[in-house]
Design an enzyme around this catalytic site. Structure first.
Site, short mmCIF file in Angstrom:
data_model
loop_
_atom_site.label_atom_id
_atom_site.label_comp_id
_atom_site.label_asym_id
_atom_site.label_seq_id
_atom_site.Cartn_x
_atom_site.Cartn_y
_atom_site.Cartn_z
NE ARG A 257 -7.12 0.50 10.37
CZ ARG A 257 -5.84 0.32 10.06
NH1 ARG A 257 -4.96 1.29 10.20
NH2 ARG A 257 -5.42 -0.85 9.59
CE1 TYR B 127 12.20 32.12 1.74
CE2 TYR B 127 12.35 29.72 1.74
CZ TYR B 127 12.10 30.91 1.08
OH TYR B 127 11.74 30.88 -0.24
CE LYS C 298 -0.23 -0.28 5.02
NZ LYS C 298 -0.94 -0.91 6.14
CG MET D 151 8.47 23.73 -1.93
SD MET D 151 7.36 24.64 -3.01
CE MET D 151 6.37 25.54 -1.84
C1 LIG Z 1 -0.31 -1.77 6.92
C2 LIG Z 1 -0.95 -2.98 7.39
C3 LIG Z 1 -0.20 -4.15 7.61
C4 LIG Z 1 1.31 -4.19 7.57
O1 LIG Z 1 1.81 -3.50 8.71
P1 LIG Z 1 3.37 -3.48 9.06
O2 LIG Z 1 3.45 -2.89 10.42
O3 LIG Z 1 4.00 -2.60 8.04
O4 LIG Z 1 3.83 -4.86 8.98
C5 LIG Z 1 -0.90 -5.31 7.92
N1 LIG Z 1 -2.24 -5.31 8.03
C6 LIG Z 1 -2.98 -4.18 7.86
C7 LIG Z 1 -4.46 -4.25 8.01
C8 LIG Z 1 -2.37 -2.98 7.56
O5 LIG Z 1 -3.09 -1.89 7.41
#
Ligand SMILES: *Cc1c(COP(=O)(O)O)cnc(C)c1O
Length: 389
Positions: free
Chosen positions: A134, A273, A35, A324
């Site tokens: 969540r 800056y 992701k 930046m």
């Molecule tokens: C991001 C995520 C993982 C992986 O987490 P890590 O700490 O990077 O291993 C596993 N399961 C879910 C649901 C996640 O959102």
């Protein structure tokens, strides 16, 4: 090409993934989290490497991220960890992405799209909230929700999962919380079975639990950060050393730029800056074409914090505020650093980098995840293997 780029060491990714695969129980599958563009490392290349290293599934956060992988020819299962919009469900179904579901309305959206495209037996995974707060249904409701999935007639329960909130902590009370979550998860699984429904692939372990708790691997692990060479929270290198265990993780990303100009400064000249830095003596200042728009955030170099940049194996402090698109380092009067030299912000040790994203994270009160994810789109990712270096 820009002189600022992220060199992605695919050989290190491969090394980490092979190590992870060896740590996962033989009969458990591996789902690699790619992701957020593989935590900033480039989703397509990392996903291909993960599949080569035996990933059975990949995990993304959004439908677009899943589609990107399908367009690149990725064939393995793709879990979408965050909720999708109703309007995205047809794309979910068409691209064979696997959504996490936990309520009747949402199940209805997936079922409608699956019917439209005649995808009988379309797989969804049931998310259970065992204490992360969540997404997910409560463990006691898992059987009921599983029934809703079955009743659509078109969806199949391909798996069941949960996510832990303090798995990366080594404190006893946090471990108790993790165990409590795990127990609740197993209860949820039982509740599904009681309805006569096969729960499918049971998965819950993130990076921390993949390394520390084989009894929680169940049918699949979902490691993320360890694939990119960083340890999760307190479950770090020191923790394993104390246990007398050797772990091998190699950072994958190297953030590189160039000294594009060297300026000779007399005493009492200010830099950047806010005039937060003034030369106390004659010195040389190197200009780097990297700034906060690239992910080199201002907070990396505040009045009480010094960010260091490596040139030729030596560390030089950033002076003044990070702008930046540029920042400046103090080279010193006698420096023999040459113009156009490579300058490394962070990276794996063997690249000559003097710090990893972990040190920057520690210094700025965050986690390595945020540092690599923060490297912006403007920074090209250049993929290298040991053969190409
Ligand atoms: C991001 C995520 C993982 C992986 O987490 P890590 O700490 O990077 O291993 C596993 N399961 C879910 C649901 C996640 O959102």
């Amino acid at each position: 090409m820009r002189p600022t780029f992220a060199r992605i060491h695919l050989e290190n990714l491969k090394y980490n993934l092979e190590y992870i695969r060896s740590k996962i129980n033989k009969n458990s599958k591996m789902c690699v989290a790619v992701k957020a563009d593989a935590y900033g490392h480039g989703a397509v290349e990392c996903a291909k490497t993960a599949v080569e290293c035996g990933a059975d599934f990949l995990a993304v956060a959004t439908v677009d991220e899943g589609i990107e992988l399908r367009l690149a020819g990725i064939k393995v299962g793709i879990l979408v960890l965050s909720l999708c919009q109703k309007e995205e469900m047809e794309e979910v179904v068409k691209n064979e992405l696997t959504p996490l579901v936990f309520d009747e309305e949402y199940i209805g959206f997936v079922a409608e799209a699956a019917k439209k495209y005649k995808k009988n037996g379309f797989s969804v995974h049931l998310a259970v909230d065992t204490g992360m707060g969540r997404i997910g249904c409560l463990a006691k409701d898992a059987g009921m929700v599983a029934k809703k999935i079955a009743e659509t007639g078109v969806l199949k329960m391909g798996g069941i999962c949960t996510h832990f909130s303090v798995a990366d902590s080594t404190q006893a009370e946090n471990f108790e919380y993790t165990e409590k979550q795990f127990k609740l998860f197993l209860e949820a699984v039982e509740n599904v079975k009681k309805e006569g429904i096969d729960p499918g692939i049971r998965h819950c372990s993130n990076s921390a639990l993949t390394l520390t708790h084989p009894e929680m691997h169940l049918d699949m692990c979902r490691p993320g950060i360890i694939a990119y060479g960083y340890y999760p929270g307190q479950v770090d290198k020191k923790y394993f050393e104390k246990l007398g265990e050797k772990t091998f993780l190699k950072p994958v990303m190297e953030l590189v730029t160039k000294v594009v100009a060297i300026r000779e400064f007399e005493k009492d000249r200010s830099v950047s800056y806010g005039r937060r830095w003034t030369s106390s003596k004659k010195t040389k200042i190197g200009v780097l074409p990297i700034g906060y728009a690239d992910g080199l955030f201002r907070r990396f170099n505040e009045d009480d914090k010094r960010l260091y940049v490596a040139v030729d194996g030596k560390n030089y402090p950033v002076c003044g505020r990070i702008c930046m698109d540029q920042c400046m380092i103090e080279l010193g009067e006698d420096s023999n650093v040459e113009r156009y030299c490579e300058a490394v912000i962070f990276g794996p040790e063997e690249s000559g980098a003097l710090q990893s994203a972990q040190e920057i994270a520690d210094m700025t009160g965050t986690i390595s995840y945020e540092i690599t994810c923060g490297v912006s789109k403007r920074v090209p990712r250049i993929f290298v293997t040991s053969a190409t270096r």
